[in-house]
Design a protein around this motif. Sequence first.
Motif, PDB file in Angstrom:
ATOM      1  N   PRO A  61       0.799  -1.229   0.000  1.00 33.48           N
ATOM      2  CA  PRO A  61       0.000   0.000   0.000  1.00 33.48           C
ATOM      3  C   PRO A  61       0.835   1.284   0.000  1.00 33.48           C
ATOM      4  O   PRO A  61       0.433   2.279  -0.582  1.00 33.48           O
ATOM      5  CB  PRO A  61      -0.829  -0.090   1.279  1.00 33.48           C
ATOM      6  N   SER A  62       2.005   1.252   0.641  1.00 38.42           N
ATOM      7  CA  SER A  62       2.867   2.445   0.692  1.00 38.42           C
ATOM      8  C   SER A  62       4.184   2.232  -0.035  1.00 38.42           C
ATOM      9  O   SER A  62       5.142   2.969   0.177  1.00 38.42           O
ATOM     10  CB  SER A  62       3.131   2.834   2.145  1.00 38.42           C
ATOM     11  N   LYS A 117       5.209   3.488   6.284  1.00 41.45           N
ATOM     12  CA  LYS A 117       3.787   3.794   6.535  1.00 41.45           C
ATOM     13  C   LYS A 117       2.956   2.523   6.706  1.00 41.45           C
ATOM     14  O   LYS A 117       1.925   2.348   6.063  1.00 41.45           O
ATOM     15  CB  LYS A 117       3.226   4.662   5.409  1.00 41.45           C
ATOM     16  N   GLU A 119       0.949   1.646   8.794  1.00 38.27           N
ATOM     17  CA  GLU A 119      -0.428   1.836   9.252  1.00 38.27           C
ATOM     18  C   GLU A 119      -1.409   1.701   8.095  1.00 38.27           C
ATOM     19  O   GLU A 119      -2.597   1.448   8.298  1.00 38.27           O
ATOM     20  CB  GLU A 119      -0.590   3.192   9.971  1.00 38.27           C
ATOM     21  N   LYS A 120      -0.927   1.828   6.848  1.00 44.37           N
ATOM     22  CA  LYS A 120      -1.775   1.663   5.660  1.00 44.37           C
ATOM     23  C   LYS A 120      -1.856   0.203   5.219  1.00 44.37           C
ATOM     24  O   LYS A 120      -2.583  -0.118   4.285  1.00 44.37           O
ATOM     25  CB  LYS A 120      -1.219   2.501   4.508  1.00 44.37           C
TER      26      LYS A 120
END
Length: 138
Positions: A61-62, A117, A119-120
């Motif tokens: 995702p990141s 990141k 958290e994504k």
Amino acid sequence: MGCSEKKQLDFIFPKGKLGPKENFTGNAWNADLVAKDSIYNTVVGNVYFEPGARSNWHTHPSGQILVITDGVGYHQIKGQPRQTIKKGDVIKCPPNVMHWHGASPDTGMLQMYILPKTEKGMVTWLQKVTDEEYNDGK
């Protein structure tokens, strides 16, 4: 090391644990270096791909950053030609873009990976890389 490996690789980190067969073709060993947490939101690890081993197609995702610390391997972004990668190369895998990476047929590869990141999310595993994709880069 396999007997077919031409060069003894310089292991900086522990070999780690064998990666799951559903996500890799051949043997890929993972060592966690920086675990996921809520302070840094970054994961760092090391993978040793034995000769011929490779990941499945996958996305992050990141995005993902690869630092090749020894050996020779391949990296491919979907729709682009396969790249040969080697010690000292730094590869940026864009967010949400299908890609794969692994060792060359006769030499293993060591790579440090950085997932920012977190958290994504971390990774979405997809289909296996075919022998044709691996060998021809198509």
